[in-house]
Design a protein around this motif. Sequence first.
Motif, PDB file in Angstrom:
ATOM      1  N   PRO A 126       0.823  -1.206   0.000  1.00 25.68           N
ATOM      2  CA  PRO A 126       0.000   0.000   0.000  1.00 25.68           C
ATOM      3  C   PRO A 126       0.860   1.260   0.000  1.00 25.68           C
ATOM      4  O   PRO A 126       1.830   1.372   0.747  1.00 25.68           O
ATOM      5  N   GLY A 127       0.461   2.209  -0.863  1.00 22.80           N
ATOM      6  CA  GLY A 127       1.201   3.456  -0.964  1.00 22.80           C
ATOM      7  C   GLY A 127       2.195   3.502  -2.107  1.00 22.80           C
ATOM      8  O   GLY A 127       2.668   4.585  -2.487  1.00 22.80           O
ATOM      9  N   ASP A 128       2.541   2.332  -2.676  1.00 20.82           N
ATOM     10  CA  ASP A 128       3.468   2.303  -3.811  1.00 20.82           C
ATOM     11  C   ASP A 128       2.808   2.914  -5.044  1.00 20.82           C
ATOM     12  O   ASP A 128       1.592   2.801  -5.241  1.00 20.82           O
ATOM     13  N   THR A 129       3.621   3.553  -5.864  1.00 23.33           N
ATOM     14  CA  THR A 129       3.146   4.092  -7.139  1.00 23.33           C
ATOM     15  C   THR A 129       3.484   3.108  -8.248  1.00 23.33           C
ATOM     16  O   THR A 129       4.612   2.628  -8.333  1.00 23.33           O
ATOM     17  N   VAL A 130       2.493   2.792  -9.087  1.00 22.39           N
ATOM     18  CA  VAL A 130       2.715   1.836 -10.162  1.00 22.39           C
ATOM     19  C   VAL A 130       2.286   2.432 -11.496  1.00 22.39           C
ATOM     20  O   VAL A 130       1.421   3.314 -11.545  1.00 22.39           O
ATOM     21  N   ALA A 131       2.928   1.967 -12.547  1.00 27.20           N
ATOM     22  CA  ALA A 131       2.540   2.305 -13.911  1.00 27.20           C
ATOM     23  C   ALA A 131       1.868   1.099 -14.530  1.00 27.20           C
ATOM     24  O   ALA A 131       1.961  -0.022 -14.018  1.00 27.20           O
ATOM     25  N   VAL A 132       1.185   1.318 -15.647  1.00 25.97           N
ATOM     26  CA  VAL A 132       0.578   0.207 -16.376  1.00 25.97           C
ATOM     27  C   VAL A 132       1.667  -0.800 -16.761  1.00 25.97           C
ATOM     28  O   VAL A 132       2.750  -0.421 -17.220  1.00 25.97           O
ATOM     29  N   ASN A 133       1.389  -2.069 -16.524  1.00 29.35           N
ATOM     30  CA  ASN A 133       2.286  -3.198 -16.809  1.00 29.35           C
ATOM     31  C   ASN A 133       3.335  -3.443 -15.734  1.00 29.35           C
ATOM     32  O   ASN A 133       4.114  -4.383 -15.851  1.00 29.35           O
ATOM     33  N   ASP A 134       3.385  -2.635 -14.681  1.00 26.92           N
ATOM     34  CA  ASP A 134       4.238  -2.985 -13.547  1.00 26.92           C
ATOM     35  C   ASP A 134       3.670  -4.242 -12.888  1.00 26.92           C
ATOM     36  O   ASP A 134       2.451  -4.387 -12.731  1.00 26.92           O
ATOM     37  N   VAL A 135       4.552  -5.162 -12.484  1.00 23.06           N
ATOM     38  CA  VAL A 135       4.090  -6.416 -11.879  1.00 23.06           C
ATOM     39  C   VAL A 135       3.526  -6.147 -10.489  1.00 23.06           C
ATOM     40  O   VAL A 135       4.169  -5.520  -9.653  1.00 23.06           O
ATOM     41  N   LEU A 136       2.308  -6.624 -10.262  1.00 26.18           N
ATOM     42  CA  LEU A 136       1.656  -6.470  -8.967  1.00 26.18           C
ATOM     43  C   LEU A 136       1.872  -7.665  -8.051  1.00 26.18           C
ATOM     44  O   LEU A 136       2.140  -7.521  -6.870  1.00 26.18           O
ATOM     45  N   VAL A 137       1.742  -8.876  -8.622  1.00 26.87           N
ATOM     46  CA  VAL A 137       1.699 -10.064  -7.783  1.00 26.87           C
ATOM     47  C   VAL A 137       2.105 -11.280  -8.597  1.00 26.87           C
ATOM     48  O   VAL A 137       1.938 -11.317  -9.821  1.00 26.87           O
TER      49      VAL A 137
END
Length: 435
Positions: free
Chosen positions: A27-38
């Motif tokens: 929680p709180g991380d900034t992600v871009a489209v296509n960044d791996v989530l899980v």
Amino acid sequence: MATQTFNLPDVGEGLTEAEIVQWRVKPGDTVAVNDVLVEIETAKSLVELPSPFAGTIGDLLVAEGVTVEVGAPIITVADGSDSPSAPATPAAASEGGGSVLVGYGTMGEVKSRRRKVVQDPVVSSAGVIAKPPIRKLARDLGVDLTHVAGTGPAGEVTRDDVVGQASQASVFRNIQTPQWGAEREETIVVSPTAAADGSADDDRQETIPVRGVRKVTSAAMVRSAYSAPHVTVWKDVDASRTMELVKRMKASPDFAEIRVSPLLIMARAVIWAAQRTPMVNAAWVDGDDGASIVVRNYVNLGIAAATPRGLVVPNIKDAQNLSMRELARALEKLTLTAREGKTTPADQQQGTITITNIGVFGMDAGTPILNPGESGIVALGSITQKPWVVDGEVRPRWVTTVSGSFDHRVIDGDGMSRFIADVASILEEPALLLD
């Protein structure tokens, strides 16, 4: 600020659930489209899910180690816009060589799963230059990196260095029985168990949830055992000439840097014998208009492989078209891929006949269960020196046992007996392959 909800997608395998293995964000991380989530594990493979949204991670809705159904919400992402909050369902996903989910973008190479164990395994490797995947491979193969001479840049240990160090091991797993230690695949300590005297004892038992590869394997074996009438036949074989051929091939420049083992000759023998008895390579199919038998004029040769994730059966497509050298290469690639936990669902589909190499575990013979969708499976027992009668004299020879189970709906005993006899004849005299 609009909050988007990411639901667990169907990754194109027709499965209904997956396990959350490892979150790559918090929680709180900034992600871009296509960044791996899980990283998730389905019943067949590991998959990295990339984000279909750009924004800030909100809540992780599922804990690691929990299995959830496809379509269930697993994470929220705040996109920073002023539009009202609305749940989003990403486009259906499918694997492309283990690295692409349609509608999400390229994920990169799927990594091997990290075991969850009571105590982290420790590999003594102080001062050793090796990348994390190489260290994991060393752990899986039981190789101490401090005993490996690195051949890479600046003395870095490579995959070939590790595999070479473990070359005395079996094709799929070290022949030696591992010690009873704390490390197990998917070991989870449960709440204290009452001992006989009423006291609590944490060490008396542990619970291993049935999921992932183990869940699919158990279901497939039950379905196979109770749908196909199994019969097994076996034959003792003098494999001395096979052992001589393997020794010559290992010394041949044509097979330099290629792993050669008796399994290679066995694979060639099964392919040859299946072409002489096609029904062992056929399949029983139940249809709306009744049952039928599909006779396949090609061999997708399955190799049962014991891996850290459980039993998998990848297969070599159109193995009948491969030269001995090409077949050796294919077996080596299959082995390394299985050991590293990177066998894809496509590698395990459309098999026609399977070999299980139980000899690497010291077993002489067995009654293997058919891989679903197949009508024959062959087991290669251990190859050991035993007294054998040759020309009226007892001599020490390299002896093994070849056993085969078959679907009696598809093939009768005489056909399977001819097939096993053909396999045995090749192991006894590999020169027959030249015909």
